[in-house]
Enzyme design. Structure first.
Site, PDB file in Angstrom:
ATOM      1  N   LYS A 119     -87.008  86.454  38.364  1.00 22.39           N
ATOM      2  CA  LYS A 119     -86.169  85.696  37.417  1.00 22.39           C
ATOM      3  C   LYS A 119     -86.599  84.232  37.442  1.00 22.39           C
ATOM      4  CE  LYS A 119     -81.319  86.967  36.470  1.00 22.39           C
ATOM      5  NZ  LYS A 119     -81.628  87.948  35.499  1.00 22.39           N
TER       6      LYS A 119
ATOM      7  N   ASP B  13     -80.499  90.214  41.662  1.00 16.08           N
ATOM      8  CA  ASP B  13     -81.563  90.671  40.759  1.00 16.08           C
ATOM      9  C   ASP B  13     -82.601  89.585  40.496  1.00 16.08           C
ATOM     10  OD1 ASP B  13     -79.976  88.988  39.310  1.00 16.08           O
ATOM     11  OD2 ASP B  13     -80.015  90.183  37.477  1.00 16.08           O
TER      12      ASP B  13
ATOM     13  N   LYS C 204     -75.034 104.773  30.900  1.00 14.78           N
ATOM     14  CA  LYS C 204     -74.167 103.768  30.289  1.00 14.78           C
ATOM     15  C   LYS C 204     -73.752 104.253  28.904  1.00 14.78           C
ATOM     16  CE  LYS C 204     -74.970  99.339  30.860  1.00 14.78           C
ATOM     17  NZ  LYS C 204     -75.592  98.017  31.113  1.00 14.78           N
ATOM     18  N   GLU C 205     -72.712 103.641  28.385  1.00 15.72           N
ATOM     19  CA  GLU C 205     -72.161 104.100  27.106  1.00 15.72           C
ATOM     20  C   GLU C 205     -73.210 104.126  25.994  1.00 15.72           C
ATOM     21  OE1 GLU C 205     -68.277 102.349  26.543  1.00 15.72           O
ATOM     22  OE2 GLU C 205     -68.384 102.995  24.432  1.00 15.72           O
TER      23      GLU C 205
ATOM     24  N   ARG D  16     -72.741  80.792  34.501  1.00 12.47           N
ATOM     25  CA  ARG D  16     -71.933  81.782  33.789  1.00 12.47           C
ATOM     26  C   ARG D  16     -70.904  82.414  34.711  1.00 12.47           C
ATOM     27  NH1 ARG D  16     -76.236  84.140  31.699  1.00 12.47           N
ATOM     28  NH2 ARG D  16     -76.170  85.991  33.018  1.00 12.47           N
TER      29      ARG D  16
ATOM     30  N   GLU E 256     -83.945  94.052  43.509  1.00 14.10           N
ATOM     31  CA  GLU E 256     -83.391  95.110  42.652  1.00 14.10           C
ATOM     32  C   GLU E 256     -84.524  96.075  42.297  1.00 14.10           C
ATOM     33  OE1 GLU E 256     -80.530  95.121  38.878  1.00 14.10           O
ATOM     34  OE2 GLU E 256     -82.616  94.786  38.296  1.00 14.10           O
TER      35      GLU E 256
HETATM   36  P1  0O2 Z   1     -83.978  91.949  32.671  1.00 14.91           P
HETATM   37  O1  0O2 Z   1     -84.607  91.004  31.727  1.00 14.91           O
HETATM   38  O2  0O2 Z   1     -84.534  93.349  32.582  1.00 14.91           O
HETATM   39  O3  0O2 Z   1     -83.921  91.459  34.072  1.00 14.91           O
HETATM   40  P2  0O2 Z   1     -75.522  91.728  36.758  1.00 14.91           P
HETATM   41  O4  0O2 Z   1     -76.251  92.031  38.047  1.00 14.91           O
HETATM   42  O5  0O2 Z   1     -74.125  91.241  36.927  1.00 14.91           O
HETATM   43  O6  0O2 Z   1     -76.355  90.890  35.824  1.00 14.91           O
HETATM   44  P3  0O2 Z   1     -75.051  94.462  36.212  1.00 14.91           P
HETATM   45  O7  0O2 Z   1     -74.345  94.943  34.982  1.00 14.91           O
HETATM   46  O8  0O2 Z   1     -74.405  94.685  37.516  1.00 14.91           O
HETATM   47  O9  0O2 Z   1     -75.439  92.983  35.909  1.00 14.91           O
HETATM   48  O10 0O2 Z   1     -76.494  95.044  36.333  1.00 14.91           O
HETATM   49  P4  0O2 Z   1     -77.038  96.474  36.039  1.00 14.91           P
HETATM   50  O11 0O2 Z   1     -76.080  97.291  35.251  1.00 14.91           O
HETATM   51  O12 0O2 Z   1     -77.480  97.024  37.357  1.00 14.91           O
HETATM   52  O13 0O2 Z   1     -78.267  96.175  35.071  1.00 14.91           O
HETATM   53  C1  0O2 Z   1     -79.158  95.148  35.284  1.00 14.91           C
HETATM   54  C2  0O2 Z   1     -80.508  95.432  34.653  1.00 14.91           C
HETATM   55  O14 0O2 Z   1     -80.646  96.798  34.236  1.00 14.91           O
HETATM   56  C3  0O2 Z   1     -80.769  94.638  33.394  1.00 14.91           C
HETATM   57  O15 0O2 Z   1     -81.307  93.416  33.805  1.00 14.91           O
HETATM   58  C4  0O2 Z   1     -81.788  95.495  32.646  1.00 14.91           C
HETATM   59  O16 0O2 Z   1     -83.092  95.356  33.196  1.00 14.91           O
HETATM   60  C5  0O2 Z   1     -81.301  96.881  32.968  1.00 14.91           C
HETATM   61  N1  0O2 Z   1     -80.291  97.329  31.986  1.00 14.91           N
HETATM   62  C6  0O2 Z   1     -78.982  97.522  32.227  1.00 14.91           C
HETATM   63  N2  0O2 Z   1     -78.359  97.960  31.142  1.00 14.91           N
HETATM   64  C7  0O2 Z   1     -79.290  98.081  30.171  1.00 14.91           C
HETATM   65  C8  0O2 Z   1     -79.237  98.515  28.808  1.00 14.91           C
HETATM   66  O17 0O2 Z   1     -78.195  98.874  28.273  1.00 14.91           O
HETATM   67  N3  0O2 Z   1     -80.412  98.506  28.116  1.00 14.91           N
HETATM   68  C9  0O2 Z   1     -81.594  98.112  28.680  1.00 14.91           C
HETATM   69  N4  0O2 Z   1     -82.690  98.128  27.932  1.00 14.91           N
HETATM   70  N5  0O2 Z   1     -81.661  97.683  29.965  1.00 14.91           N
HETATM   71  C10 0O2 Z   1     -80.529  97.672  30.700  1.00 14.91           C
HETATM   72  P5  0O2 Z   1     -81.158  92.108  32.935  1.00 14.91           P
HETATM   73  O18 0O2 Z   1     -81.096  90.948  33.866  1.00 14.91           O
HETATM   74  O19 0O2 Z   1     -80.026  92.238  31.965  1.00 14.91           O
HETATM   75  O20 0O2 Z   1     -82.490  92.066  32.131  1.00 14.91           O
END
Ligand code: 0O2
Length: 230
Positions: free
Chosen positions: A76, A103, A143-144, A87, A170
């Site tokens: 990141k 992450d 996921k949904e 945020r 992660e």
């Molecule tokens: P990038 O650019 O790939 O790094 P949080 O840790 O609070 O931010 P959360 O919801 O606990 O978030 O994390 P989660 O559900 O483990 O998901 C984090 C990452 O999974 C995302 O990282 C995406 O890489 C992937 N991801 C989760 N949901 C989706 C989705 O609906 N579509 C796609 N294409 N990827 C998803 P980032 O940081 O959002 O993005």
């Protein structure tokens, strides 16, 4: 992974609330302090990547095929880290990044078959220097929107000149079909500001594509099992 890129702060509601000059100074102070931490995360990514490459090599020796199609890693950017801390209303410090954001370092392992995902995850988690912090199984519980992948937050030691440091990484494990869907969905709408009308129109179709990709995965798994048991 280029930390030397010129700084560009995007305007966001938080920035305007704080006033741009204050926000910029706060970010620059934070940015200046992240070099060492970013290097540690890069080392942690190398450790995890190597573990998967070793598993892939050893598996191929016995089974004559590679469970891993490809591995991708990402770090990141300090700006994204800063924005996430803001945020989540967390302290803007290095300690806060290490304690609250899991992450910053990401390793994505793309596998051939669904079974390979669980086999590789188990093999990684059995290693005595790896600690599981969190596991989210979006394959068993998509996921949904249809997103599927297995997410693991793990802690791995890195050995520096005079110290050992535990770093969080992660790990996302998914099949080629899951990767295909996630990449296209990300391009099409993830994180984009779309009108509710477009979201409604596209989300059903994306869910259907996710269902089809899941059918494809289970069919390919069945075919492989049948061939192996023949
Ligand atoms: P990038 O650019 O790939 O790094 P949080 O840790 O609070 O931010 P959360 O919801 O606990 O978030 O994390 P989660 O559900 O483990 O998901 C984090 C990452 O999974 C995302 O990282 C995406 O890489 C992937 N991801 C989760 N949901 C989706 C989705 O609906 N579509 C796609 N294409 N990827 C998803 P980032 O940081 O959002 O993005």
């Amino acid at each position: 992974m280029d930390n030397s890129a010129p700084l560009k702060i995007q305007r966001d509601p938080l920035a305007s609330l704080m006033g741009d000059a204050a926000s910029m100074q706060s970010f620059q102070e934070f940015y200046a302090s992240t070099n060492d931490l970013m290097s540690c995360y890069r080392c942690a990514i190398m450790e995890i990547e190597t573990k998967f490459r070793v598993l892939d090599e050893r598996f191929s020796l016995v089974h004559d095929r590679n469970p891993i199609d490809n591995i991708q890693s990402r770090l990141k950017k300090p700006q994204s880290i800063y924005e996430k801390l803001m945020r989540k209303q967390l302290p803007i410090t290095i300690k806060s990044v290490e304690n609250n954001l899991f992450d910053v370092a990401g390793v994505r392992v793309v596998c051939s078959f669904v079974d390979d995902i669980y086999m590789l995850a188990d093999c990684l988690l059995q290693q005595d220097d790896i600690t599981l912090i969190k596991r989210k199984d979006y394959i068993q519980n998509p996921k949904e929107n249809g997103y599927r992948s297995l997410h693991l937050i793990v802690e791995v030691p890195i050995f520096l000149q005079n110290e050992k440091k535990l770093m969080k990484v992660e790990v996302q494990l998914r099949t080629i079909a899951m990767e295909f869907w996630a990449n296209l969905e990300h391009q099409l709408r993830y994180k984009k500001e779309l009108s509710p009308q477009i979201i409604a129109q596209t989300s059903e179709r994306l869910q259907e594509c996710a269902r089809l990709s899941s059918v494809l995965d289970s069919q390919m798994q069945d075919i492989k099992d049948m061939i192996e048991n023949a």
